[in-house]
Design a protein around this motif. Structure first.
Motif, PDB file in Angstrom:
ATOM      1  N   ARG A  72      13.171  -1.250 -17.813  1.00 43.77           N
ATOM      2  CA  ARG A  72      11.852  -1.858 -17.929  1.00 43.77           C
ATOM      3  C   ARG A  72      11.482  -2.572 -16.623  1.00 43.77           C
ATOM      4  O   ARG A  72      12.235  -3.397 -16.111  1.00 43.77           O
ATOM      5  N   ARG A 119      12.221   9.785 -16.231  1.00 47.74           N
ATOM      6  CA  ARG A 119      11.502   9.032 -17.258  1.00 47.74           C
ATOM      7  C   ARG A 119      11.454   7.543 -16.911  1.00 47.74           C
ATOM      8  O   ARG A 119      12.436   6.954 -16.488  1.00 47.74           O
ATOM      9  N   ASN A 120      10.299   6.969 -17.051  1.00 44.05           N
ATOM     10  CA  ASN A 120      10.084   5.528 -17.188  1.00 44.05           C
ATOM     11  C   ASN A 120       9.971   4.690 -15.918  1.00 44.05           C
ATOM     12  O   ASN A 120       9.681   3.502 -16.035  1.00 44.05           O
ATOM     13  N   HIS A 152       6.735   9.792 -19.352  1.00 40.74           N
ATOM     14  CA  HIS A 152       6.562   8.336 -19.466  1.00 40.74           C
ATOM     15  C   HIS A 152       6.748   7.622 -18.125  1.00 40.74           C
ATOM     16  O   HIS A 152       7.400   6.578 -18.034  1.00 40.74           O
ATOM     17  N   ALA A 189       4.989   4.230 -17.841  1.00 38.33           N
ATOM     18  CA  ALA A 189       6.265   3.510 -17.792  1.00 38.33           C
ATOM     19  C   ALA A 189       6.193   2.262 -18.658  1.00 38.33           C
ATOM     20  O   ALA A 189       5.130   1.707 -18.888  1.00 38.33           O
ATOM     21  N   LEU A 233       9.097   3.131 -23.219  1.00 42.33           N
ATOM     22  CA  LEU A 233      10.333   3.570 -23.842  1.00 42.33           C
ATOM     23  C   LEU A 233      11.220   2.367 -24.169  1.00 42.33           C
ATOM     24  O   LEU A 233      11.165   1.338 -23.489  1.00 42.33           O
TER      25      LEU A 233
END
Length: 298
Positions: A25, A45-46, A88, A293, A296
């Motif tokens: 995060r 991803r992310n 994402h 982002a 998730l």
């Protein structure tokens, strides 16, 4: 050339085969390019992907009527690879947007290339639930009009992505069968070029996408003929700057104002989708809540 090579060595991350990159995060990759080249089975991803600026843009006097500045670094570049999932992520220029850059030789001094480009025979690529924010050039699928190795490749799926304040290449397609469904387009008025670029031997299948239009943008502006001949387009809804959203045929709107007409059958029907296609009116509700982002559980 030496300076460009030095920048490449310092800012390009070569992603290996059978690799998964997951941003925790708040994770941000700034000023870098993720290069996916000659590999397979890659997942990204992310992360927030920000400002892959070219420190040495090249002036091309024969590009267009007045010349142009061109850059070569993408935030993510997929080349000669397959089985790649881009999911994402958030793509942006951060605090270095193209609109704030100076004018040299009468043209904007462009330091950014694509956000996510899929080129050089890459195939079986999916981009899902990403946010593309305030970018000029967003996504190029196929880098040359030359008929050759790209034929039968460049097969890409784009679903549940948010294109917010972006200006062109949403995407621009050559050769590939490209499935574009349930994407949300919030289009700027100032500087907007086009959304879907229909290029040489492209076979776009666009279904249940939602377009919110900025000032001065009409449904006829959303397609652009880059030497292609056909596009399958169905289930599109458009919301003008002032007015209610309603179903619109982008193909009919384009053909009413441009010659030659584009045909309406790309010659194929997608069969490899992650799930059912949402009704178009749900797209502006679902996509902003889930794309980008930080969505998730990591």
């Amino acid at each position: 050339m030496r300076s460009v090579a030095n920048q490449t060595r310092q800012t390009q991350i070569n992603v290996g085969a059978n690799t998964t990159i997951i941003g925790l995060r708040g994770a941000t990759l700034r000023g870098l390019t993720l290069m996916v080249d000659r590999v397979s089975n890659v997942i990204i991803r992310n992360p927030n992907l920000v400002d892959a600026r070219d420190c040495f843009p090249a002036w091309s006097p024969t590009d267009g009527d007045a010349g142009n500045w061109n850059s070569q670094f993408d935030l993510v570049s997929v080349r000669r690879s397959e089985n790649v999932w881009i999911d994402h992520n958030t793509f942006s220029d951060g605090d270095n947007p193209d609109r704030d850059l100076p004018i040299y030789f009468g043209r904007p001094y462009m330091v950014h290339d694509g956000a996510l480009d899929v080129t050089h025979t890459a195939s079986l690529v999916t981009a899902s639930y990403n946010r593309f924010l305030g970018r000029d050039k967003v996504m190029l699928i196929g880098s040359s009009n030359t008929v050759g190795p790209d034929v039968g490749r460049l097969n890409v799926t784009l679903h549940h992505n948010l294109f917010d304040g972006t200006l062109q290449r949403l995407p621009r397609v050559r050769f590939g069968q490209v499935d574009i469904y349930n994407n949300l387009y919030r289009l700027a008025g100032d500087g907007f070029g086009y959304a879907l670029g229909v290029g040489v031997q492209s076979a776009i299948y666009a279904e249940n996408n939602f377009f919110a239009l900025g000032a001065g943008v009409t449904a006829a502006d959303l397609l652009y003929d880059w030497g292609g001949t056909v596009i399958t387009e169905r289930g599109t809804w458009v919301r003008p700057e002032r007015g209610l959203a309603r179903p619109v045929s982008l193909l009919d709107a384009y053909n009413a104002e441009h010659d030659p007409d584009l045909g309406g059958d790309a010659g194929w029907t997608p069969t490899l989708r992650a799930g059912p296609v949402l009704p178009t009116p749900l797209v502006p509700v679902v996509v902003p809540a889930l794309a980008g982002a930080g969505r998730l559980p990591v």
